[in-house]
Scaffold this motif. Structure first.
Motif, PDB file in Angstrom:
ATOM      1  N   UNK A  71       0.923  -1.238  -0.155  1.00 39.07           N
ATOM      2  CA  UNK A  71      -0.227   0.211  -0.164  1.00 39.07           C
ATOM      3  C   UNK A  71       0.557   1.200  -0.044  1.00 39.07           C
ATOM      4  N   UNK A  72       0.519   2.217  -1.128  1.00 39.28           N
ATOM      5  CA  UNK A  72       1.564   3.131  -1.303  1.00 39.28           C
ATOM      6  C   UNK A  72       0.993   4.422  -0.338  1.00 39.28           C
ATOM      7  N   UNK A  73       1.935   4.520   0.693  1.00 42.26           N
ATOM      8  CA  UNK A  73       1.116   6.036   1.490  1.00 42.26           C
ATOM      9  C   UNK A  73       2.108   7.353   1.184  1.00 42.26           C
ATOM     10  N   UNK A  74       1.551   8.146   1.245  1.00 44.43           N
ATOM     11  CA  UNK A  74       2.005   9.856   0.955  1.00 44.43           C
ATOM     12  C   UNK A  74       1.760  10.368   2.320  1.00 44.43           C
ATOM     13  N   UNK A  98      -6.221   4.450   2.555  1.00 45.96           N
ATOM     14  CA  UNK A  98      -5.923   3.722   2.263  1.00 45.96           C
ATOM     15  C   UNK A  98      -4.959   2.310   2.710  1.00 45.96           C
ATOM     16  N   UNK A  99      -4.924   2.386   3.866  1.00 41.42           N
ATOM     17  CA  UNK A  99      -4.536   1.592   5.342  1.00 41.42           C
ATOM     18  C   UNK A  99      -5.552   0.657   5.206  1.00 41.42           C
ATOM     19  N   UNK A 100      -7.174   1.925   6.039  1.00 42.24           N
ATOM     20  CA  UNK A 100      -7.883   1.045   6.391  1.00 42.24           C
ATOM     21  C   UNK A 100      -8.425  -0.245   5.056  1.00 42.24           C
ATOM     22  N   UNK A 143      -1.294  -3.738  -5.340  1.00 40.68           N
ATOM     23  CA  UNK A 143      -0.825  -2.997  -5.400  1.00 40.68           C
ATOM     24  C   UNK A 143      -1.981  -1.643  -4.899  1.00 40.68           C
ATOM     25  N   UNK A 144      -1.721  -1.461  -3.665  1.00 44.67           N
ATOM     26  CA  UNK A 144      -3.119  -0.663  -3.001  1.00 44.67           C
ATOM     27  C   UNK A 144      -2.761   0.674  -3.284  1.00 44.67           C
ATOM     28  N   UNK A 145      -3.260   1.934  -3.849  1.00 49.80           N
ATOM     29  CA  UNK A 145      -2.787   3.002  -4.162  1.00 49.80           C
ATOM     30  C   UNK A 145      -3.770   3.417  -4.262  1.00 49.80           C
ATOM     31  N   UNK A 146      -3.549   5.250  -3.891  1.00 53.99           N
ATOM     32  CA  UNK A 146      -4.884   6.035  -3.938  1.00 53.99           C
ATOM     33  C   UNK A 146      -4.527   6.949  -5.666  1.00 53.99           C
TER      34      UNK A 146
END
Length: 156
Positions: free
Chosen positions: A9-12, A20-22, A115-118
């Motif tokens: 999960x890409x977190x900025x 995104x994390x949830x 991959x999970x991204x916003x």
């Protein structure tokens, strides 16, 4: 097709990151997968700070970078603590460089299956609908890419 066992999960660290994390955590729980959060310090931003502060004797670029790293590690740990479901193995990575390149490299090194991204993060107005990093990932990702719309990611 095998079920994913590792999800990135890409977190900025924007306001969209908790969603995104949830969602990534929920998905990891359903698939019995590990969730790896990745935050990238954008090299473009570091270059700008370096060029701006050159000549200021009291400014130490190595100290600035160290402070950025420490701050981001704390913020990502907080994201995990408040948003990752119980029972999900959740860890984080911090990288420095061009965000989409670092994310693609992490896919390879972590051997992730998803991959999970916003769709929107910290970017500028030109990328208002779909962020530039997400757009580049759409084109180059060797694994399935799950995008979380900004409106969904904002939900509590």
């Amino acid at each position: 097709m095998t079920q994913p066992r590792k999800i990135i999960a890409a977190v900025d660290l924007s306001m969209f990151s908790p969603g995104i994390v949830r969602y990534g955590g929920w998905l990891a729980l359903q698939l019995n997968a590990e969730l790896v959060l990745i935050n990238v310090i954008n090299q473009r931003d570091l270059d700008m700070v370096y060029r701006t502060m050159i000549g200021f004797e009291s400014f130490s670029f190595p100290d600035y970078l160290e402070d950025q790293e420490k701050s981001r590690i704390i913020q990502v740990k907080d994201l995990i603590g408040t948003n990752c479901p119980e029972g999900v193995k959740c860890r984080s990575l911090l990288r420095t460089g061009v965000p989409y390149r670092e994310l693609l490299e992490a896919v390879e090194t972590e051997k992730a299956q998803l991959m999970v991204v916003g769709t929107k993060g910290r970017g500028n107005l030109a990328d208002a609908l779909v962020g530039s990093t997400a757009r580049k990932l759409y084109r180059h990702s060797p694994i399935p890419l799950l995008t979380i719309p900004a409106a969904f990611a904002e939900l509590p």
